[in-house]
Design an enzyme around this catalytic site. Structure first.
Site, PDB file in Angstrom:
ATOM      1  N   LYS A  48      -4.727  -0.305  -6.375  1.00 30.01           N
ATOM      2  CA  LYS A  48      -3.940  -1.016  -5.256  1.00 30.01           C
ATOM      3  C   LYS A  48      -4.887  -0.768  -4.085  1.00 30.01           C
ATOM      4  CE  LYS A  48      -0.300   2.051  -5.372  1.00 30.01           C
ATOM      5  NZ  LYS A  48      -0.477   2.716  -6.366  1.00 30.01           N
ATOM      6  N   ARG A  72       8.318   3.006  -3.142  1.00 28.20           N
ATOM      7  CA  ARG A  72       8.179   3.933  -4.347  1.00 28.20           C
ATOM      8  C   ARG A  72       9.396   4.100  -5.043  1.00 28.20           C
ATOM      9  NH1 ARG A  72       2.750   6.334  -3.031  1.00 28.20           N
ATOM     10  NH2 ARG A  72       1.322   6.320  -4.884  1.00 28.20           N
ATOM     11  N   ARG A 127     -12.609   9.454  -8.810  1.00 28.17           N
ATOM     12  CA  ARG A 127     -12.399   8.753  -7.717  1.00 28.17           C
ATOM     13  C   ARG A 127     -12.753   9.574  -6.299  1.00 28.17           C
ATOM     14  NH1 ARG A 127      -6.568   6.109  -5.890  1.00 28.17           N
ATOM     15  NH2 ARG A 127      -5.811   8.354  -5.760  1.00 28.17           N
ATOM     16  N   ARG A 145       1.966  13.201 -11.041  1.00 23.88           N
ATOM     17  CA  ARG A 145       2.054  11.949  -9.975  1.00 23.88           C
ATOM     18  C   ARG A 145       2.489  10.762 -10.963  1.00 23.88           C
ATOM     19  NH1 ARG A 145      -3.161  11.613  -7.189  1.00 23.88           N
ATOM     20  NH2 ARG A 145      -2.533   9.951  -5.834  1.00 23.88           N
TER      21      ARG A 145
HETATM   22  P1  AMP Z   1      -1.183   7.499  -2.640  1.00 19.27           P
HETATM   23  O1  AMP Z   1      -2.292   7.697  -1.802  1.00 19.27           O
HETATM   24  O2  AMP Z   1      -0.285   6.451  -2.500  1.00 19.27           O
HETATM   25  O3  AMP Z   1      -1.497   7.974  -4.197  1.00 19.27           O
HETATM   26  O4  AMP Z   1      -0.085   8.650  -2.264  1.00 19.27           O
HETATM   27  C1  AMP Z   1      -0.359   9.964  -2.143  1.00 19.27           C
HETATM   28  C2  AMP Z   1       0.889  10.642  -1.811  1.00 19.27           C
HETATM   29  O5  AMP Z   1       1.471  10.390  -0.759  1.00 19.27           O
HETATM   30  C3  AMP Z   1       1.878  10.670  -3.061  1.00 19.27           C
HETATM   31  O6  AMP Z   1       1.512  11.378  -3.969  1.00 19.27           O
HETATM   32  C4  AMP Z   1       3.137  11.054  -2.172  1.00 19.27           C
HETATM   33  O7  AMP Z   1       3.191  12.535  -2.169  1.00 19.27           O
HETATM   34  C5  AMP Z   1       2.776  10.360  -0.920  1.00 19.27           C
HETATM   35  N1  AMP Z   1       3.249   9.349  -0.616  1.00 19.27           N
HETATM   36  C6  AMP Z   1       2.615   8.007  -0.649  1.00 19.27           C
HETATM   37  N2  AMP Z   1       3.385   6.966  -0.685  1.00 19.27           N
HETATM   38  C7  AMP Z   1       4.554   7.608  -0.636  1.00 19.27           C
HETATM   39  C8  AMP Z   1       5.943   6.792  -0.650  1.00 19.27           C
HETATM   40  N3  AMP Z   1       6.016   5.399  -0.677  1.00 19.27           N
HETATM   41  N4  AMP Z   1       7.101   7.427  -1.048  1.00 19.27           N
HETATM   42  C9  AMP Z   1       6.992   9.117  -0.868  1.00 19.27           C
HETATM   43  N5  AMP Z   1       5.766   9.526  -0.961  1.00 19.27           N
HETATM   44  C10 AMP Z   1       4.711   8.866  -0.847  1.00 19.27           C
END
Ligand code: AMP
Length: 216
Positions: free
Chosen positions: A13, A88, A125, A169
């Site tokens: 993404k 999410r 990554r 996750r």
């Molecule tokens: P990402 O970089 O999108 O993988 O997000 C890293 C972490 O940020 C996730 O594992 C969550 O802890 C938090 N996070 C990111 N986006 C959201 C969201 N829309 N709702 C809740 N937590 C989020």
């Protein structure tokens, strides 16, 4: 044009959203990047979300929704935006629909990748500490080892990209993603692309999918 990119962690993404935003001249709004910036800057929000992010858990909806709503009201989102990592949960999707009014978003694209491929990808990554650009040790290496091609920032492996946290996750996200796919499919806004192909091929498919949606 208001676009949502869906996909499990590691689906690509971030890479695709950054390229598409640049191509279309619209803002890239990534919830995870915003949370990480708050952590780097040591803000109150950054401290609050640290415990959730380290475990691979979602940050509570009210905190996340407030942060994203503030972000999409900014000037650079007037022409449109690509949401990456948000929504999410159903509550986040409902809050977004409410904020955008009747028309909601224009286009939702899911980047589909198998679970085995996700785990393999996340192991390699790397992320730029300064501008958050994602790289991969073998699939998308930087020109100079350990340094970002764009800004020269230091590349690092996210603590939550370690295999056990990644599994958690993925588990947390799978059921939630299914519900969102169902919601946007019923709204007639959902398109899917095969995220296991090369980065350029995925970009082409994504652009094609987005060009089929028109702003309401
Ligand atoms: P990402 O970089 O999108 O993988 O997000 C890293 C972490 O940020 C996730 O594992 C969550 O802890 C938090 N996070 C990111 N986006 C959201 C969201 N829309 N709702 C809740 N937590 C989020």
């Amino acid at each position: 044009m208001r676009i949502i990119l869906l996909g499990l962690v590691g689906a690509g993404k971030g890479t695709q959203a950054q390229m598409l935003a640049q191509h279309m001249g619209i803002a890239h709004v990534a919830s995870g990047d915003l949370f990480r910036q708050h952590q780097e800057q040591g803000t109150e929000l950054g401290l609050l979300v640290k415990q959730y992010m380290e475990k691979g858990d979602l940050v509570p909806d009210d905190v996340t929704i407030r942060m994203i709503m503030d972000r999409i009201e900014r000037e650079d989102c007037r022409q449109g935006f690509i949401l990456d990592g948000f929504p999410r949960t159903m509550e986040q999707a409902t809050a977004l629909d409410r904020a955008l009014g009747d028309q909601g978003v224009d286009c939702v694209v899911n980047i589909r990748v198998s679970q085995e491929e996700l785990v393999r990808r996340l192991r390699g990554r790397l992320i730029c500490r300064q501008c958050q650009t994602p790289y991969h040790q073998t699939n998308l290496p930087p020109k100079v080892e350990g340094r970002c091609d764009k800004c020269g920032g230091e590349l690092y492996q996210r603590a939550d990209d370690k295999p056990d946290v990644v599994q958690r996750r993925i588990q947390v996200q799978q059921g939630l993603l299914a519900a969102l796919l169902d919601l946007y499919s019923k709204q007639g806004k959902l398109a899917e692309v095969d995220g296991e192909r090369e980065i350029e091929k995925v970009s082409e498919q994504l652009l094609e999918a987005v060009s089929q949606c028109s702003p309401v």
